[in-house]
Design a protein around this motif. Structure first.
Motif, short mmCIF file in Angstrom:
data_model
loop_
_atom_site.label_atom_id
_atom_site.label_comp_id
_atom_site.label_asym_id
_atom_site.label_seq_id
_atom_site.Cartn_x
_atom_site.Cartn_y
_atom_site.Cartn_z
N UNK A 22 -68.69 -26.13 27.86
CA UNK A 22 -68.40 -24.85 28.14
C UNK A 22 -68.78 -24.51 29.76
N UNK A 23 -69.83 -24.99 30.29
CA UNK A 23 -70.11 -24.79 31.67
C UNK A 23 -69.35 -25.84 32.68
N UNK A 24 -69.19 -27.01 31.99
CA UNK A 24 -68.24 -27.71 32.88
C UNK A 24 -66.90 -27.27 32.98
N UNK A 25 -66.33 -26.80 31.86
CA UNK A 25 -64.94 -26.00 32.06
C UNK A 25 -65.23 -24.73 33.22
N UNK A 26 -66.01 -23.92 32.98
CA UNK A 26 -66.19 -22.94 34.00
C UNK A 26 -66.35 -23.45 35.32
N UNK A 27 -67.13 -24.66 35.57
CA UNK A 27 -67.22 -25.32 36.88
C UNK A 27 -66.15 -25.60 37.42
N UNK A 28 -65.04 -26.14 36.53
CA UNK A 28 -63.96 -26.90 37.07
C UNK A 28 -63.24 -25.98 37.89
N UNK A 29 -63.17 -24.60 37.99
CA UNK A 29 -62.59 -23.59 38.72
C UNK A 29 -62.95 -23.58 40.21
N UNK A 30 -64.37 -24.36 40.47
CA UNK A 30 -64.83 -24.21 41.87
C UNK A 30 -65.03 -25.80 42.33
N UNK A 31 -65.21 -26.51 41.43
CA UNK A 31 -65.40 -28.00 41.68
C UNK A 31 -65.40 -29.12 40.70
N UNK A 32 -65.41 -30.53 40.98
CA UNK A 32 -65.32 -31.48 40.01
C UNK A 32 -66.60 -31.81 39.38
N UNK A 33 -67.08 -31.36 38.27
CA UNK A 33 -68.15 -31.66 37.77
C UNK A 33 -68.21 -32.98 36.95
N UNK A 34 -69.18 -33.79 36.92
CA UNK A 34 -69.75 -35.05 36.37
C UNK A 34 -70.75 -35.25 35.72
N UNK A 35 -71.06 -35.55 34.58
CA UNK A 35 -72.09 -35.69 34.06
C UNK A 35 -72.32 -37.12 33.57
N UNK A 36 -73.42 -37.91 34.17
CA UNK A 36 -73.31 -39.30 33.86
C UNK A 36 -74.87 -39.36 33.29
N UNK A 37 -74.77 -40.01 32.02
CA UNK A 37 -75.92 -40.01 31.13
C UNK A 37 -76.33 -41.70 31.07
N UNK A 38 -77.59 -41.84 31.57
CA UNK A 38 -78.25 -43.33 31.46
C UNK A 38 -79.09 -43.47 30.71
N UNK A 39 -79.31 -44.59 30.06
CA UNK A 39 -80.20 -44.94 29.04
C UNK A 39 -81.72 -45.26 29.59
N UNK A 40 -82.39 -44.41 29.11
CA UNK A 40 -83.88 -44.60 29.49
C UNK A 40 -84.43 -45.97 29.21
N UNK A 41 -85.23 -46.58 29.85
CA UNK A 41 -86.03 -47.72 29.47
C UNK A 41 -86.88 -47.41 28.40
N UNK A 42 -87.05 -48.09 27.11
CA UNK A 42 -87.70 -47.80 26.05
C UNK A 42 -89.17 -48.33 26.28
N UNK A 43 -89.94 -47.32 25.90
CA UNK A 43 -91.53 -47.76 25.91
C UNK A 43 -92.08 -47.81 24.84
N UNK A 44 -93.38 -48.44 24.66
CA UNK A 44 -94.27 -48.56 23.43
C UNK A 44 -94.66 -47.06 23.06
#
Length: 159
Positions: A22-44
């Motif tokens: 929803x917020x990405x859609x709203x933001x698209x009127x003002x800018x080009x939004x991009x969400x990049x998800x990275x995989x965190x390093x697994x820890x013990x």
């Protein structure tokens, strides 16, 4: 203007994905939004300080690969500076006036961000001294970015 949010971890809950959309859609009127998800390093289950530091270093390498050259970088971290919504809007406007067409916001893993990423950032931003779930922080961040654009464009959303 391009807005990139780099976050460690994947959104699992549908209601959070819906809010992001929803917020990405709203933001698209003002800018080009991009969400990049990275995989965190697994820890013990009970990681040592050294194990955490090594994971943050590995995550930093992946984060740096995703930052477009010439970007203005905000690192979200507890030791960052808090801003009102109006001051945040002004920071976005100032970056644009200074020729920065790419704004990057970085949300770390549950252990935060490496010192390297914090030093690389143009601005260290804190939303509160409270701790928020990292997945919810994405929604809060996108909402505040949208609010900033509304403020800067004299919109009715911000009251």
């Amino acid at each position: 203007m391009n807005i990139t949010v780099i976050a460690l971890g994947k959104l699992k809950e549908k209601y959070l994905r819906d809010a992001i959309d929803e917020y990405a859609k709203r933001l698209s009127a003002y800018c080009k939004p991009d969400l990049i998800e990275l995989t965190p390093v697994r820890l013990s289950d009970n990681p040592s300080r050294n194990e955490i530091e090594n994971a943050l270093t590995k995550e930093a390498e992946e984060i740096k690969k995703k930052i477009p050259g010439g970007s203005y970088v905000f690192a979200l971290c507890i030791e960052g500076k808090e801003k009102s919504s109006e001051a945040f809007a002004e920071a976005i406007k100032t970056a644009a006036i200074n020729g920065k067409s790419n704004l990057v916001f970085i949300i770390g893993s549950s252990f935060g961000l490496s010192d390297e990423i914090k030093k690389l950032a143009d601005f260290k931003l804190s939303f509160s001294p409270m701790t928020f779930p990292h997945q919810l922080m994405r929604v809060i961040l996108l909402e505040q970015i949208y609010r900033a654009f509304q403020i800067n464009n004299n919109g009715k959303y911000h009251k």
